[in-house]
Design a protein around this motif. Structure first.
Motif: not given
Length: 220
Positions: A46-51, A92-101, A180-185, A204-208
């Motif tokens: 999964p990609p790293e969380e964007e800054e 809709n920018l697709g599904k992104y994964h927020a990993g835990l552990g 983790g948790v799948w999110r909609m971007k 223009t802004g972005t949400t997860l």
């Protein structure tokens, strides 16, 4: 690829074999199972969380009114209420994964396909995150995205310890698993409507937005 998610499964000791597990709980076994969509292998980690992303406030806060006089004419002049932040998703920018552990991994050094069995050892809570342009609350964002795309989302999703997933690992391959948790971007237009009926510049802004608990799986 034959993949399942199971909870509370008891396996006889004789049926369990370890295959070079690294930071994981991984077993090989044979059983009849039903495939599920969530177990699809991804092309990579999964990609790293964007800054620049930050948690959205859970509810709309009381905002100060704008200075100046309201318009004396126009369709919105007599309907302006309290100042509010607005977010209107438009892409809709697709599904992104927020990993835990940590990432779990299992190498199959045998000449046959082996079953890898991963179990989450870390849980946590994942909420709505936004880019700096978005000022709307998490509840407003969730409502807008749900209405736009017809999905069920949440302000927060809790991922618990003990969630399990199984996946076939081919010979001489390594299977990786991140819980983790799948999110909609989404990207969209963010702005503020003030109590005097004026509107801030639109940006223009972005949400997860949290969608559901699940695993990100890939192999190499």
């Amino acid at each position: 690829m034959h993949i399942v998610i199971r909870r509370g499964l008891v396996v006889p000791i004789a049926a369990i074999a370890m295959f070079g597990a690294t930071n994981s709980i991984a077993f090989a076994e044979s059983m009849d199972t039903n495939p599920v969509e969530e177990g699809v292998l991804q092309p990579g980690p999964p990609p790293e969380e964007e800054e620049g992303f930050e948690p959205a406030p859970p509810e709309e806060e009381d905002l100060p009114p704008a200075s100046g006089k309201p318009p004396t004419s126009g369709p919105n002049a007599e309907y302006c209420g309290p100042t509010k932040n607005v977010y209107k998703p438009n892409k809709n920018l697709g599904k992104y994964h927020a990993g835990l552990g940590i990432t779990q991994a299992n190498y199959n050094g045998t000449s046959r396909t082996a079953r890898s069995w991963f179990k989450s050892e870390v849980g946590g809570e994942v909420g709505v995150t936004v880019s700096s342009e978005v000022k709307a609350s998490a509840s407003v964002i969730v409502a807008e995205v749900e209405a736009k795309y017809g999905v069920d989302l949440a302000v927060k999703v809790t991922a618990k310890v003990g969630n399990e997933v199984q996946v076939d690992t081919p010979s001489k391959k390594t299977t990786y698993a991140k819980f983790g948790v799948w999110r909609m971007k989404n990207s969209g237009i963010a702005y503020t409507i003030y109590s005097n009926c004026t509107v801030s510049p639109k940006k223009t802004g972005t949400t997860l937005t949290p969608w559901h608990v699940g695993w990100h799986l890939w192999e190499s």
